[in-house]
Scaffold this motif. Structure first.
Motif, mmCIF file in Angstrom:
data_model
loop_
_atom_site.group_PDB
_atom_site.id
_atom_site.type_symbol
_atom_site.label_atom_id
_atom_site.label_comp_id
_atom_site.label_asym_id
_atom_site.label_seq_id
_atom_site.Cartn_x
_atom_site.Cartn_y
_atom_site.Cartn_z
ATOM 1 N N THR A 113 0.669 -0.944 0.112
ATOM 2 C CA THR A 113 0.065 0.033 -0.045
ATOM 3 C C THR A 113 0.680 1.121 0.517
ATOM 4 O O THR A 113 0.736 2.225 -0.960
ATOM 5 C CB THR A 113 -0.937 -0.252 1.146
ATOM 6 O OG1 THR A 113 -0.251 -0.359 2.327
ATOM 7 C CG2 THR A 113 -2.292 -1.290 1.064
ATOM 8 N N ARG B 174 2.561 9.990 -9.358
ATOM 9 C CA ARG B 174 2.216 10.112 -11.403
ATOM 10 C C ARG B 174 1.130 11.379 -11.557
ATOM 11 O O ARG B 174 1.612 12.248 -12.440
ATOM 12 C CB ARG B 174 1.159 8.972 -11.152
ATOM 13 C CG ARG B 174 0.783 9.291 -12.684
ATOM 14 C CD ARG B 174 -0.038 7.381 -13.086
ATOM 15 N NE ARG B 174 -0.167 6.880 -11.966
ATOM 16 C CZ ARG B 174 0.220 5.460 -11.154
ATOM 17 N NH1 ARG B 174 1.393 4.942 -11.791
ATOM 18 N NH2 ARG B 174 -0.429 5.145 -10.505
ATOM 19 N N ASN B 175 0.501 11.933 -9.856
ATOM 20 C CA ASN B 175 -0.274 12.842 -9.957
ATOM 21 C C ASN B 175 0.108 14.196 -9.918
ATOM 22 O O ASN B 175 -0.576 15.105 -10.190
ATOM 23 C CB ASN B 175 -1.888 12.954 -8.666
ATOM 24 C CG ASN B 175 -2.477 11.710 -8.962
ATOM 25 O OD1 ASN B 175 -2.997 11.351 -10.409
ATOM 26 N ND2 ASN B 175 -2.293 11.438 -8.504
ATOM 27 N N GLY C 227 3.062 1.858 -3.419
ATOM 28 C CA GLY C 227 0.782 1.964 -4.292
ATOM 29 C C GLY C 227 1.113 3.198 -4.115
ATOM 30 O O GLY C 227 0.670 4.406 -5.637
ATOM 31 N N GLU C 228 0.920 3.985 -2.805
ATOM 32 C CA GLU C 228 -0.197 4.960 -2.695
ATOM 33 C C GLU C 228 0.838 6.302 -3.369
ATOM 34 O O GLU C 228 0.934 7.368 -3.861
ATOM 35 C CB GLU C 228 -0.590 5.493 -1.541
ATOM 36 C CG GLU C 228 -1.317 7.260 -0.901
ATOM 37 C CD GLU C 228 -1.394 6.790 0.381
ATOM 38 O OE1 GLU C 228 -1.881 8.232 0.720
ATOM 39 O OE2 GLU C 228 -1.484 6.105 1.114
ATOM 40 N N MET D 188 3.585 5.872 -5.131
ATOM 41 C CA MET D 188 3.323 6.413 -7.071
ATOM 42 C C MET D 188 2.146 6.770 -8.388
ATOM 43 O O MET D 188 2.219 7.675 -8.227
ATOM 44 C CB MET D 188 3.416 4.942 -7.691
ATOM 45 C CG MET D 188 4.713 3.709 -7.187
ATOM 46 S SD MET D 188 6.347 3.749 -8.207
ATOM 47 C CE MET D 188 5.344 3.921 -10.163
ATOM 48 N N GLU D 189 1.172 6.855 -7.021
ATOM 49 C CA GLU D 189 0.196 7.493 -7.657
ATOM 50 C C GLU D 189 0.340 8.924 -7.276
ATOM 51 O O GLU D 189 -0.282 9.658 -8.124
ATOM 52 C CB GLU D 189 -1.165 6.984 -6.999
ATOM 53 C CG GLU D 189 -2.532 8.040 -7.515
ATOM 54 C CD GLU D 189 -2.570 7.343 -8.764
ATOM 55 O OE1 GLU D 189 -3.738 8.177 -9.404
ATOM 56 O OE2 GLU D 189 -2.205 6.268 -8.580
ATOM 57 N N THR D 190 0.989 9.282 -6.322
ATOM 58 C CA THR D 190 1.533 10.285 -5.914
ATOM 59 C C THR D 190 2.111 11.197 -6.793
ATOM 60 O O THR D 190 1.960 12.182 -7.179
ATOM 61 C CB THR D 190 2.169 11.144 -4.068
ATOM 62 O OG1 THR D 190 1.100 9.986 -3.148
ATOM 63 C CG2 THR D 190 2.308 12.178 -3.869
#
Length: 443
Positions: free
Chosen positions: A354, A364-365, A357-358, A360-362
């Protein structure tokens, strides 16, 4: 050769094992290994031109290492000598070297020395060969099932070309089995046998890339099976299973059974059921699944599903992966069982999953957020003029080797990615982090 020699050699050929009788004698008869024996490949060209240099063939049993040596023996104009490192000693090598020197000096003829299982030679035996390989007295062909970079003298390695042979594919083995059953000259065609397609598929699959194992099963089947009413010997699936002493397991390595079984294996470890994990492990091993593939899945599970709840899980899984590569089957099944049981029994946490994953998303955004200036590299000339590293607090200078300061980009201040759980060692990590944050104020 007189008549008696001819009759004796003929009898020996007929009585030798099928795997030996059917062994190719020319490059065109060799099955598989196209990555090194394609017509545009170095080894193929060298053998065809009779310009072979010292080489080491490395690969699992039954993949054709000795076969390639025999093909070279049949095509070369050089003198060809063969010894097996399990029984040969220094005296045997001395005899070969003496003969090689005489041939080279008197007739200009080279000698090729094939050493099967070269990893069995100790360091001093391998050292003895070195000067004669180096000065061209002999051309060395070594064959080994062990990684030559671990088991063969580094000096010999540097003077040889390493060719790694791969396990034969199912289609390769099916081709060899058909040749064995129906070829009347080298195979067992004179026995008037036929093999059913499902038996052919089974033997090609269960052999696991080892042609010798499949050929031995075929020979045993033909020699021990009674003729049917049509006067033919039928190699059925039942006969094939009996001859290779394994039963069919519904396990298509490229189909649903493969994915279903590995999925059940992983989910059993994740679900803390070591009994189920070992059962699915056994099913995969029985069906001939790659031990390295299984080991990789255990390593992933150790990090993905156990993580820091028990950091030793990943250590054990990695050690197991290295061990099975060095040891091989059947002993590798014990190591895999130990690793799977440990990972399955360990306390669980998916905080690493988790967290990344979080994060990588941050990323990306939010894109390329700047690193806080006090964390930037200050080791190069002129860095201080840019303010890089100024104000950085060295953690080891503070109580508990901890100091509060901004590490994340300022735009992400207060963001948490790693959230330790309450299982196993992560409970200690969680308590430790909480205590540090509560007891240490920003300095």
């Amino acid at each position: 050769m007189d008549l008696f020699d001819y009759m004796r050699d003929n009898k020996m050929k007929k009585e030798s094992p099928l795997a030996a009788r059917i062994r190719p004698v020319t490059l065109e008869e060799v099955v598989g290994q196209k990555h090194i024996l394609g017509e545009d490949k170095l080894l193929y060209r060298a053998i065809k031109a009779d310009k072979i240099s010292s080489v080491i063939f490395y690969g699992p049993p039954g993949t054709g290492k000795t076969t390639l040596a025999k093909v070279i023996a049949n095509t070369t104009k050089s003198e060809f000598k063969q010894i097996n490192a399990t029984v040969a000693g220094k005296k045997d090598m001395e005899e070969v070297v003496t003969g090689a020197k005489e041939l080279l000096g008197m007739y200009g003829k080279k000698t090729i020395l094939f050493i099967d299982e070269i990893h069995r030679f100790n360091k001093s035996q391998q050292d003895y060969l070195l000067p004669f390989v180096e000065d061209g007295t002999i051309v060395l062909i070594g064959a080994t099932t062990e990684n030559p970079y671990f088991e063969v003298n580094g000096a010999l390695i540097s003077r040889s070309v390493i060719f790694e042979l791969e396990p034969l594919t199912m289609e390769d083995i099916k081709s060899l089995l058909n040749r064995a059953v129906y070829d009347k000259e080298k195979g067992m065609g004179s026995y008037d046998a036929v093999i059913d397609e499902d038996a052919l598929e089974f033997l090609a699959d269960i052999a696991g890339g080892d042609a010798r194992q499949a050929l031995n099963a075929i020979e045993l089947g033909i020699m021990t099976t009674q003729r049917s009413d049509d006067s033919k010997i039928h190699i059925t699936l039942d006969v094939a299973q009996e001859c290779i002493q394994k039963r069919v397991v519904r396990y298509d390595k490229n189909g649903d059974n493969h994915y279903d079984t590995i999925s059940a294996f992983i989910k059993s470890m994740r679900g803390t059921d070591p009994d189920a994990a070992i059962y699915y492990l056994a099913k995969m091993l029985y069906a001939g699944e790659s031990v390295t593939f299984i080991a990789r899945r255990i390593m992933i599970c150790a990090s993905e599903d156990v993580g820091n709840a028990d950091p030793m899980a990943l250590v054990l899984a990695v050690s197991a992966s290295q061990a099975v590569e060095r040891i091989g089957m059947p002993e590798a099944q014990i190591i895999l069982s130990q690793a799977a049981a440990y990972v399955a029994s360990a306390p669980k946490s998916n905080s690493a999953v988790t967290g990344i994953g979080e994060a990588m998303e941050t990323v990306r955004n939010t894109g390329n957020l700047p690193v806080p200036v006090h964390l930037k590299d200050a080791h190069y000339k002129g860095a201080s003029k840019l303010g890089h590293g100024l104000g950085y607090k060295y953690a080891h200078d503070y109580p508990d080797h901890y100091v509060k300061q901004q590490y994340l980009p300022y735009e992400l201040n207060g963001k948490e990615f790693y959230k330790p759980g309450k299982n196993g060692y992560e409970e200690k990590i969680r308590a430790h982090m909480k205590r540090l944050k509560e007891t240490h104020q920003e300095n």
